[in-house]
Design a protein around this motif. Sequence first.
Motif, PDB file in Angstrom:
ATOM      1  N   CYS A  98      -2.937   8.617 -11.341  1.00  0.00           N
ATOM      2  CA  CYS A  98      -3.618   8.252 -10.092  1.00  0.00           C
ATOM      3  C   CYS A  98      -5.097   8.608 -10.167  1.00  0.00           C
ATOM      4  CB  CYS A  98      -2.970   8.948  -8.901  1.00  0.00           C
ATOM      5  SG  CYS A  98      -1.263   8.437  -8.608  1.00  0.00           S
ATOM      6  N   ALA A 152      -2.788   8.931  -4.753  1.00  0.00           N
ATOM      7  CA  ALA A 152      -1.655   8.019  -4.914  1.00  0.00           C
ATOM      8  C   ALA A 152      -1.411   7.216  -3.639  1.00  0.00           C
ATOM      9  CB  ALA A 152      -0.406   8.807  -5.283  1.00  0.00           C
ATOM     10  N   PRO A 172      -6.051   4.682 -12.209  1.00  0.00           N
ATOM     11  CA  PRO A 172      -5.593   4.118 -10.932  1.00  0.00           C
ATOM     12  C   PRO A 172      -5.312   2.627 -11.015  1.00  0.00           C
ATOM     13  CG  PRO A 172      -7.934   4.643 -10.855  1.00  0.00           C
ATOM     14  CD  PRO A 172      -7.401   5.267 -12.100  1.00  0.00           C
TER      15      PRO A 172
END
Length: 277
Positions: free
Chosen positions: A96, A146, A100
Amino acid sequence: MPDEAGFLLRVKLLRIKHDALTSARRLERPLTDHRFVVPLPPRPADLEQRTAALTAALAERILVLDGATGTALQGFTLTAADFGGPELEGCNENLCATRPDVVDAVHERYLRAGCDVVETNTFGGTPLVLAEYGLADRAFELNAAAARIARAACARHDALDGAGPRHFVCGSMGPTTKAISVTGGITFGELEEHFRVQALGLMAGGADYLLLETCQDTRNIKAGLIGIERAGAEAGWRLPVAVSATIEPTGTMLGGQDAEALAVALLHADLLYLGLN
């Protein structure tokens, strides 16, 4: 004579507990009685709208939850560098921060396939699990990141539909690597604190609800629910909460409770839903 299946289950649990206790004696326990200082997320301006849309959608139709995030990530050709270095290889939650785009691609694929709900890439996002990679103090940050990634993916698809919130973010809260009734090596209060931190991070990033999932021990669930409740009390607002338990071929969770016992044990909780996985 005792039920053979029940006897074998007890033997299996005793072996698991013995192995876990043996390992615990060899390893240092760095998080005992530790309280994490993390920011308190402000109340989202659209909280009521999103929660109302979620509950209305559940009342109207069957919502499709996405598949396994970890399995989907294995479909990408990731190297140790993608995870942040050899010492972090295998820590999906750190993607994350480091990749990402890959996490977003997982959400995108599920949403394109027709999923209504996507789970955050935080199955192992408690400080307890992240401590195995030296990332315990980044738990809030990684959970928030996240949830933001999943929130953005859902927003894209809501914009395409043009009908308001129709895609939702489920804050994934896995069972951790410890179970009070099975492995030992953790206290109720410690688990409560780990879940509190994770819940605050997911709230900060924009989750629509929180899911305690793949649960194998009713005591862990209760610690998780109290940790989430504490997070909401500290922040001054709350998200809906759901629980999903895992039943073994023996007909019970690893902790020994069957589905009926679990349902009775959670009657007091105001859950969005109670499910099995």
